[in-house]
Design a protein around this motif. Structure first.
Motif, mmCIF file in Angstrom:
data_model
loop_
_atom_site.group_PDB
_atom_site.id
_atom_site.type_symbol
_atom_site.label_atom_id
_atom_site.label_comp_id
_atom_site.label_asym_id
_atom_site.label_seq_id
_atom_site.Cartn_x
_atom_site.Cartn_y
_atom_site.Cartn_z
ATOM 1 N N SER A 352 0.831 -1.210 0.000
ATOM 2 C CA SER A 352 0.000 0.000 0.000
ATOM 3 C C SER A 352 0.865 1.259 0.000
ATOM 4 O O SER A 352 0.437 2.308 -0.497
ATOM 5 N N PRO A 355 2.534 1.302 -4.195
ATOM 6 C CA PRO A 355 1.508 0.681 -5.044
ATOM 7 C C PRO A 355 1.994 0.277 -6.435
ATOM 8 O O PRO A 355 1.402 -0.599 -7.059
ATOM 9 N N ASP A 375 -8.593 -1.558 2.085
ATOM 10 C CA ASP A 375 -8.818 -0.128 1.873
ATOM 11 C C ASP A 375 -7.505 0.656 1.876
ATOM 12 O O ASP A 375 -7.391 1.680 1.192
ATOM 13 N N LEU A 377 -4.820 -0.508 0.599
ATOM 14 C CA LEU A 377 -4.259 -0.808 -0.724
ATOM 15 C C LEU A 377 -4.972 -0.049 -1.836
ATOM 16 O O LEU A 377 -4.326 0.495 -2.745
ATOM 17 N N PHE A 378 -6.314 -0.011 -1.781
ATOM 18 C CA PHE A 378 -7.071 0.411 -2.955
ATOM 19 C C PHE A 378 -8.023 1.572 -2.692
ATOM 20 O O PHE A 378 -8.839 1.899 -3.551
ATOM 21 N N ARG A 387 -16.588 -2.173 -2.365
ATOM 22 C CA ARG A 387 -15.287 -2.789 -2.095
ATOM 23 C C ARG A 387 -15.075 -4.002 -3.002
ATOM 24 O O ARG A 387 -13.990 -4.193 -3.571
ATOM 25 N N THR A 390 -14.341 -2.984 -6.604
ATOM 26 C CA THR A 390 -12.941 -2.581 -6.736
ATOM 27 C C THR A 390 -12.029 -3.801 -6.780
ATOM 28 O O THR A 390 -11.078 -3.858 -7.574
ATOM 29 N N ALA A 391 -12.302 -4.777 -5.930
ATOM 30 C CA ALA A 391 -11.484 -5.996 -5.918
ATOM 31 C C ALA A 391 -11.527 -6.691 -7.272
ATOM 32 O O ALA A 391 -10.493 -7.152 -7.782
ATOM 33 N N LYS A 394 -9.357 -4.622 -9.712
ATOM 34 C CA LYS A 394 -7.915 -4.733 -9.476
ATOM 35 C C LYS A 394 -7.394 -6.135 -9.787
ATOM 36 O O LYS A 394 -6.273 -6.293 -10.278
#
Length: 495
Positions: A352, A355, A375, A377-378, A387, A390-391, A394
Motif C-alpha cells: 500500500s 503501489p 482499503d 491498498l485500494f 469494495r 474494486t477488488a 484490481k
C-alpha cells in the motif's frame, strides 16, 4: 460451483421452469411453499406454537398464504394471517391462494393504509411481505409495518428474503428491514446474504430446493459463484504410494518480528499441517527457540539470507505475517519473485506504501487482505458492494487473486469471477486466523496446486476446520486448534 442469481435472473429461472417444466406458476408456488413449510416445521416442531403470517399482495405474499394453509393442515391451529393492503395490485397467484385460504379456519385480517396496526401476540412471525423484487428503501406504511414487527421482538422467519433487504447490488446502511432470525430461501441463496450489511436483516439462512432448472441457471451470465464441498473434493489431490517429502514441495514463510513471532509460528504450523513436504521459516534468530518448541518439523531460514538468495530452491513463498517494520528488503524480494507468492499482513501494508509494485508481482499472486488492509491498498470504501467491485477491477487489472477476508470470504479471480467461500463461523473470530490461512495457502502452492485451486481449496479447508471444531462444541475456536484440525478436515474430503 453454483451460480448465484440476481433477483431478475431468479424470475427468469421461474419462467423457464414453468414454460419447459410442464408446471403451472401456481403449482410451482405450491411446491415452493411446501418446501418452506417443511423446513419451518423442523425449526418449530411444537404445533402449539402461535404463528402470525404477514403477507403482501404479490407472489411473496402468495407464498405466505400457501404456507399458512399448509401449516394449518399439518396441525398448527394457532395461525393468524395479516394481509398488507398497501397497494391496489395483487398477483394472480396471490388471489388464487387467498381463495384457497378462505376455505380454512385460519383468521385473516387486512391492514389498510394509515390504519393503526394491531398488537402482535403470536410466538413466531412469518415475513412474506415483499420478497426479492424490492429495489428501493421501505417507506410509508411498509416501513411502519416493518418497525412494528421488529418492535414485537418475536422470532421471525422470512420467506425467501427479509422484507427491506435487497437481493443484490448496493445495500445502503440507511435501508430499514424486517429482522429475521431465520431465512428460508428458495433454490439459491441471495447474493446479499454474503455481505456484512445483511446482518441488520438476518442471522441465519437455509436454502431449499424448489425444482428450478439447474442447467438453465448455470447457463445464465454472472460471475458470482458459491463454493461447494464437491469443489473442494474435486480440487484435492490424494497422496499416492511411494511419494515422499520432496513430492509435496518446500514452502518458505518470511514472517515474524520479535514482538509478533506468534504470527510467523502460526503460519508455519498451518503449512506443516496442511501437508507441505518441507516448511522453512525465515524469522529473526530470537524466535528460533519458540519455533522449535512449537513445531520442530519447521526448518530455520536465516534472516540474512532473505533477499532472493536461494528462493528459487523453494516451491512457494508466503510473506508478511507479523513482519512489522522489518529491515528485510521487501522491494527486492517482491520484484525478484518468479512464482506467485502469498502476500499478507505487513507485506500488504508495504504494498500500500509502494503501489507501483502491484504491477511487478508475478501473475496469479495471492493477496489476502482483511477490510482495513484492502482499503489501505485500494482506497477507502463505505460499503462492501463497492469494495468488492474494486477488488474485481484490481484482480483483472493486475492479474492477481484477491482473497477478501470476512465471514463469507470473497475469492476474487483474475477473470473477474468471484468464488464465495461458505465455510467458517463466528467462533473463529480470534487473533491468528489470517496467519493460519496464509500457511494453508502457501502449503497448497508448494504442493503443486494452481493458485486458483489453492485459493479456493485453502479457504474452504481453513473454514471447514473451524466448522468441525464449532460443531464439536467449541464456541470459541483458537487458531492453534484450527491448525491441529486441518488434517482431519482434509481427511473428511474423502468421505
Amino acid at each position: 460451483m453454483k451460480t448465484i442469481m440476481t433477483a431478475a435472473q431468479t424470475r427468469d429461472a421461474d419462467r423457464h421452469t414453468i414454460e419447459y417444466g410442464h408446471i403451472t406458476s401456481l403449482d410451482l408456488m405450491e411446491k415452493t411453499s411446501l418446501a418452506f413449510a417443511t423446513t419451518f416445521i423442523q425449526l418449530y416442531p411444537d404445533k402449539n406454537t402461535s404463528i402470525l403470517v404477514c403477507c403482501g399482495t404479490g407472489n411473496n405474499g402468495g407464498d405466505g398464504l400457501a404456507v399458512a394453509r399448509i401449516l394449518q393442515a399439518q396441525g398448527y391451529d394457532g395461525i393468524t394471517v395479516w394481509i398488507a393492503r398497501f397497494s391496489m395490485q395483487e398477483s394472480e397467484n396471490f388471489t388464487s391462494n387467498l381463495s384457497r385460504l378462505r376455505g380454512t379456519p385460519v383468521p385473516i385480517a387486512e391492514l389498510l393504509p394509515a390504519a393503526k396496526l394491531p398488537p402482535i401476540q403470536q410466538d413466531v412471525i412469518v415475513d412474506a411481505l415483499l420478497g426479492s423484487g424490492l429495489n428501493k428503501p421501505l417507506g410509508g406504511d411498509w416501513l411502519n409495518l416493518a418497525q412494528h414487527i421488529n418492535q414485537a421482538h418475536r422470532n421471525t422467519v422470512a420467506v425467501d428474503i427479509p422484507t427491506g433487504l435487497r437481493a443484490d447490488g448496493l445495500m445502503p446502511d440507511s435501508d430499514y428491514a424486517v429482522y429475521a432470525g431465520d431465512v428460508i430461501s428458495f433454490h439459491r441463496p441471495k447474493l446479499s446474504f454474503f455481505f456484512p450489511e445483511s446482518a441488520r436483516a438476518m442471522e441465519r439462512f437455509q436454502v431449499v430446493d424448489i425444482g428450478l432448472d439447474d442447467d438453465f441457471i448455470e447457463s445464465l451470465p454472472g460471475n458470482y459463484l458459491l463454493v461447494e464441498a464437491t469443489d473442494a473434493q474435486h480440487f484435492y489431490k490424494r497422496r499416492k504410494p511411494f511419494s515422499h517429502k520432496g513430492t509435496y514441495g518446500h514452502a518458505l514463510v518470511i514472517a515474524g518480528s520479535e514482538p509478533t513471532m506468534g504470527a510467523a509460528i502460526l503460519a508455519c504450523g498451518a503449512s506443516v499441517y496442511a501437508g507441505a513436504g518441507l516448511t522453512s521459516a525465515c524469522i529473526p534468530e530470537a524466535g528460533l527457540t519458540a519455533l522449535n518448541a512449537c513445531y520442530p518439523e519447521v526448518m530455520y531460514w536465516p534472516r540474512h539470507d532473505t533477499p532472493t538468495t536461494g528462493l528459487e530452491k523453494t516451491d512457494a513463498v508466503a510473506i508478511g505475517p507479523g513482519l512489522g517494520q522489518t529491515d528485510i528488503d521487501l522491494h527486492r524480494i517482491l520484484t525478484g519473485l518468479t512464482k506467485p507468492p502469498v502476500i499478507d499482513a505487513d507485506a500488504l501494508t508495504f504494498l500500500s506504501q509502494h503501489p507501483r509494485l502491484l504491477q511487478k508481482l508475478p501473475k496469479l499472486s495471492i493477496l489476502t487482505p482483511h477490510m482495513k488492509e484492502f482499503d489501505r491498498l485500494f482506497g477507502t470504501h463505505s460499503n462492501w458492494w463497492d469494495r468488492l467491485q474494486t477488488a474485481k477491477e484490481k484482480a483483472v487489472a493486475f492479474g492477481i487473486i484477491i482473497i477478501l477476508k470476512n465471514r463469507y470470504t470473497f475469492i476474487v479471480l483474475p477473470d473477474g469471477n468471484v468464488a464465495i467461500n461458505p465455510t467458517g463461523n463466528p467462533a473463529m473470530a480470534s487473533g491468528g486466523m489470517g496467519d493460519v490461512l496464509t500457511g494453508v495457502l502457501v502449503s497448497l502452492l508448494a504442493q503443486g496446486y494452481a493458485p486458483r485451486e489453492a485459493a479456493i481449496l485453502g479457504c474452504y479447508l481453513h473454514g471447514l476446520a473451524g466448522d468441525r471444531l464449532h460443531a464439536g462444541g467449541l464456541d470459541v475456536v483458537p487458531a492453534t486448534q484450527v491448525i491441529a484440525e486441518i488434517p482431519r478436515a482434509i481427511a473428511s474430503l474423502h468421505d
